[in-house]
Design a protein around this motif. Structure first.
Motif, short mmCIF file in Angstrom:
data_model
loop_
_atom_site.label_atom_id
_atom_site.label_comp_id
_atom_site.label_asym_id
_atom_site.label_seq_id
_atom_site.Cartn_x
_atom_site.Cartn_y
_atom_site.Cartn_z
N GLY A 91 0.80 -1.21 0.00
CA GLY A 91 0.00 0.00 0.00
C GLY A 91 0.84 1.26 0.00
N ALA A 92 2.00 1.23 0.67
CA ALA A 92 2.86 2.42 0.76
C ALA A 92 3.57 2.69 -0.56
CB ALA A 92 3.90 2.23 1.87
N VAL A 93 3.86 1.65 -1.33
CA VAL A 93 4.67 1.80 -2.54
C VAL A 93 3.80 1.87 -3.80
CG1 VAL A 93 6.43 0.72 -3.99
CG2 VAL A 93 6.64 0.64 -1.49
N SER A 121 15.28 -0.95 -11.81
CA SER A 121 14.99 -0.02 -10.72
C SER A 121 14.44 -0.77 -9.51
CB SER A 121 13.99 1.05 -11.18
OG SER A 121 12.80 0.47 -11.68
N GLY A 122 13.69 -1.85 -9.75
CA GLY A 122 13.19 -2.66 -8.64
C GLY A 122 14.31 -3.35 -7.89
N LEU A 123 15.31 -3.85 -8.64
CA LEU A 123 16.47 -4.46 -7.99
C LEU A 123 17.22 -3.42 -7.16
CD1 LEU A 123 18.37 -6.88 -7.59
CD2 LEU A 123 19.54 -6.20 -9.70
N SER A 124 17.34 -2.21 -7.69
CA SER A 124 18.00 -1.13 -6.95
C SER A 124 17.27 -0.85 -5.64
CB SER A 124 18.04 0.15 -7.80
OG SER A 124 18.65 -0.09 -9.04
N ALA A 125 15.93 -0.77 -5.72
CA ALA A 125 15.14 -0.53 -4.52
C ALA A 125 15.26 -1.69 -3.54
CB ALA A 125 13.67 -0.31 -4.89
N TYR A 284 9.01 3.09 -6.69
CA TYR A 284 9.24 2.16 -5.59
C TYR A 284 9.45 2.87 -4.25
CZ TYR A 284 10.04 -1.39 -9.21
OH TYR A 284 9.90 -2.25 -10.27
N VAL A 285 9.47 4.19 -4.26
CA VAL A 285 9.73 4.94 -3.03
C VAL A 285 8.55 4.81 -2.08
CG1 VAL A 285 10.00 7.27 -2.12
CG2 VAL A 285 11.34 6.55 -4.10
N GLY A 286 8.84 4.69 -0.79
CA GLY A 286 7.79 4.62 0.22
C GLY A 286 7.99 3.49 1.21
N PHE A 287 8.83 2.50 0.83
CA PHE A 287 9.03 1.35 1.72
C PHE A 287 9.69 1.75 3.03
CE2 PHE A 287 13.02 1.66 -0.63
CZ PHE A 287 13.95 1.52 0.38
N ASP A 288 10.51 2.81 3.02
CA ASP A 288 11.23 3.19 4.23
C ASP A 288 10.29 3.60 5.36
OD1 ASP A 288 10.78 5.33 2.34
OD2 ASP A 288 11.80 6.66 3.73
N GLY A 289 9.08 4.05 4.99
CA GLY A 289 8.12 4.41 6.03
C GLY A 289 7.68 3.22 6.86
N ILE A 290 7.73 2.02 6.29
CA ILE A 290 7.34 0.82 7.02
C ILE A 290 8.31 0.53 8.16
CG2 ILE A 290 6.78 -1.65 6.78
CD1 ILE A 290 4.92 0.35 5.33
N VAL A 430 9.87 17.93 -5.45
CA VAL A 430 10.30 16.55 -5.22
C VAL A 430 11.76 16.45 -5.58
CG1 VAL A 430 9.98 14.15 -5.90
CG2 VAL A 430 8.01 15.65 -5.65
N SER A 431 12.60 16.07 -4.64
CA SER A 431 14.04 16.24 -4.82
C SER A 431 14.83 14.99 -4.53
CB SER A 431 14.52 17.38 -3.94
OG SER A 431 14.48 16.97 -2.59
N ILE A 432 16.10 15.23 -4.24
CA ILE A 432 17.05 14.14 -4.02
C ILE A 432 17.08 13.69 -2.56
CG2 ILE A 432 18.52 14.91 -5.90
CD1 ILE A 432 20.35 16.17 -3.82
N ALA A 433 16.23 14.25 -1.71
CA ALA A 433 16.30 13.94 -0.28
C ALA A 433 16.15 12.44 -0.02
CB ALA A 433 15.22 14.71 0.48
N THR A 434 15.22 11.80 -0.71
CA THR A 434 15.00 10.37 -0.49
C THR A 434 16.24 9.58 -0.88
OG1 THR A 434 12.64 10.63 -0.92
CG2 THR A 434 13.54 8.42 -1.07
N LEU A 435 16.79 9.86 -2.06
CA LEU A 435 18.00 9.14 -2.49
C LEU A 435 19.19 9.45 -1.58
CD1 LEU A 435 17.71 9.54 -6.36
CD2 LEU A 435 17.63 7.41 -5.09
#
Length: 596
Positions: A91-93, A121-125, A284-290, A430-435
């Motif tokens: 749900g988050a991703v 990109s999925g492998l990277s995530a 794929y961003v959002g998994f870190d919130g879990i 939306v920036s580079i903060a997540t990366l």
């Protein structure tokens, strides 16, 4: 003095518990440095010494797990298991990004090879997920990456990283809320802006007021405040419906498949495939919130790896199948950039299907918004526990077992931005903060595995620093060469070669100083080193405006840290130390060297 400070802290905690939601000046700035203007002036005069102290200091596992967490007065309820985490992760991703990003990546960059782009990109995530998983198993606290960086890289790095990611969460939350309004209008057979209020007296970009986005955000906030288990069940229902829509798209779409549309497979070559993978990484961003749910998980050692890795594998497979289905339905050069799946169904005479796609996107954005609010509230809660934000915001509600205060505060921030600011403005933020944070976590993991203060010899510590610097520098080099060289791969190949031999040197010359207690990231040090390289490489595809935003945001955070955060955390650390918490590795070493 110490006893007096402790009595004041205990009294403040007791008062907060009784008042519930009331607050005073002491709740926001309770530290000794802010008791009077004279105390604050003295603190500012000691800024240099205090900054050195906090830069050198690191938290400890036990401090994060017990002393820091205990400052919230009440514990979060442990109500989640691996099944909850899988659906929360999906749900988050898996939001509406796949319905938008796939079009541009297919038509302009990769063609049918976009499915390879999604896989890359999925492998990277997934590499980032594996690094996060080891930390989240051993440090199951609400702070997520903030806590991990505080333990291994120190307060200062953790603050800059967390400030950026928190700002990013607010911007993304506001963006998703406004997108929700647009999709809802489409579902009701209206234009995207029909449910917004146009106020001509306001500046362009801020004059389309969005009350629907505010109402939806507030409803989700209420759900997140009342019960984490209830939020999980709500998320599971919506995510199951969302997955059902995905299955519909796959089954019905493949019934209209034409294998001839897969030719040519990669019309823009390997560079186009890699550029598309850099763009699609953000799907794929959002998994870190879990990982911020660590305190609410019944069995972190089992549930976190299954939930995080399992949900990411499901998302990767689903994205690749959706991309392949789209390209089988239409020639890549006919794919619509803005609404690829909707137009693809229209092209095969299934115009009614666009409403099902819009419904699925709406469900996906709802779960993303829920996960976003839950995550940012828990980030903020743990930041407040360390006194980097007013500790009043770290209070856990005794009845609900959730961080109600932090959730409400972050939701208000989301609502204000979502109400006024257009999607175009938000997209530019939306920036580079997540990366940036995704790159720091594997760095911290390498430090955790290869350095233990008091045990690791100085020469091995210096070697580790050298290897890390080289890995980071040549990862940056690859990204720079990729960004500036359109017709040659030579610079990238050289930087990649140096990265490889540097990682090999780390593997051959240093032994791991610490082994994971429960679950460990495999293929050390290759996997975290690759995660650093890929995340930094992807930064090379980010626009210059994002780097400017990142720099401005970091500068503002630095000013706040020097004027407020530094002194609050300095006093907070003394308070924790006075209660018997072990001081951190670097800080203890620094004091020992000073005594010598």
């Amino acid at each position: 003095m110490i006893n007096s400070n402790n009595e004041n802290v205990d009294q403040r905690h007791s008062t907060l518990t009784k008042r519930g939601c009331g607050c005073s000046k002491k709740d926001f700035l309770p530290e000794e440095s802010f008791t009077s203007w004279g105390s604050y002036g003295q603190a500012l005069l000691e800024t240099k010494a205090r900054l050195k102290n906090r830069v050198l200091s690191r938290s400890s596992d036990q401090s994060e797990l017990h002393k820091v967490r205990d400052s919230s007065q009440h514990q979060m309820k442990k109500s989640l298991n691996w099944f909850d985490l899988i659906w929360l992760g999906i749900g988050a991703v898996m939001g509406a990004g796949v319905f938008v990003l796939t079009g541009e990546a297919t038509k302009s960059l990769a063609g049918p090879a976009v499915l390879l782009s999604y896989a890359i990109s999925g492998l990277s995530a997934l590499l980032s997920v594996l690094c996060y998983t080891e930390f989240s198993v051993e440090l199951p606290v609400a702070g997520g990456s903030f806590a991990y960086l505080r333990v291994e890289l120190g307060d200062f790095v953790a603050f800059i990283a967390a400030g950026n990611i928190l700002f990013e969460y607010v911007v993304v939350g506001a963006s998703v809320a406004r997108s929700w309004t647009s999709y809802f209008a489409t579902l009701c057979n209206h234009q995207p802006d029909d449910f917004r209020i146009n106020v001509s007296s306001l500046s362009e970009g801020y004059n389309h007021l969005d009350p629907v986005a505010v109402v939806v955000t507030l409803l989700i906030c209420a759900c997140a405040c009342v019960s984490m288990k209830g939020s999980s069940r709500f998320n599971s229902i919506l995510t199951i419906l969302h997955v059902a829509v995905m299955v519909f798209v796959l089954v019905v779409g493949l019934s209209q498949a034409n294998v001839a549309n897969f030719s040519p497979f990669a019309p823009f070559g390997a560079r186009g495939v890699l550029k598309a993978s850099a763009m699609l990484f953000f799907a794929y961003v959002g998994f870190d919130g879990i990982t911020t749910l660590g305190e609410e998980i019944k069995n972190p050692g089992r549930d976190i790896p299954v939930g995080l890795i399992g949900s990411m594998v499901v998302v990767i497979i689903t994205y690749c199948l959706l991309a392949a289905t789209l390209c089988l339905m239409q020639p890549f050069n006919q794919v619509d950039v803005n609404a690829p799946f909707t137009i693809a169904f229209e092209a095969v005479g299934m115009n009614w299907a666009k409403f099902i796609v819009a419904f699925g996107a709406l469900k996906g954005m709802t779960t993303v918004l829920l996960a976003n609010i839950i995550a940012q509230a828990r980030y903020f809660t743990h930041i407040a526990r360390t006194h980097m934000a007013p500790p009043f915001f770290s209070v856990i509600n005794e009845k609900t077992g959730t961080p109600v205060t932090a959730t409400v505060v972050m939701t208000v921030a989301n609502c204000i931005i979502a109400f006024f600011t257009s999607l175009d403005i938000l997209a530019n933020l939306v920036s580079i903060a997540t990366l940036f944070v995704y790159s720091l976590v594997p760095v911290a993991l390498l430090v955790r595995r290869y350095y233990v203060s008091g045990e690791t010899p100085d020469k091995d510590r210096n070697k580790l620093i050298m290897f890390l610097v080289l890995i980071i520098l040549f990862s940056i080099g690859s990204g720079v060469f990729w960004a500036i060289s359109e017709h040659t791969w030579l610079g990238c190949i050289i930087c990649a070669g140096v990265w490889f031999f540097t990682t090999l040197g780390l593997h051959l010359t240093l032994k791991e100083a610490r082994q994971p207690k429960v679950w460990g990231t495999p293929l050390m040090p290759w996997l975290p080193s690759a995660s650093i390289a890929i995340n930094v490489f992807i930064m090379g595809s980010i626009d210059g405006a994002s780097f400017v935003r990142f720099s401005v945001c970091s500068a503002i955070l630095l000013i706040y840290y020097l004027l407020v955060g530094l002194h609050a955390t300095y006093d907070g650390a003394k308070e924790i130390e006075s209660k018997g918490t072990n001081t951190t590795d670097i800080e203890a070493s620094a004091r020992t060297n000073a005594n010598k």
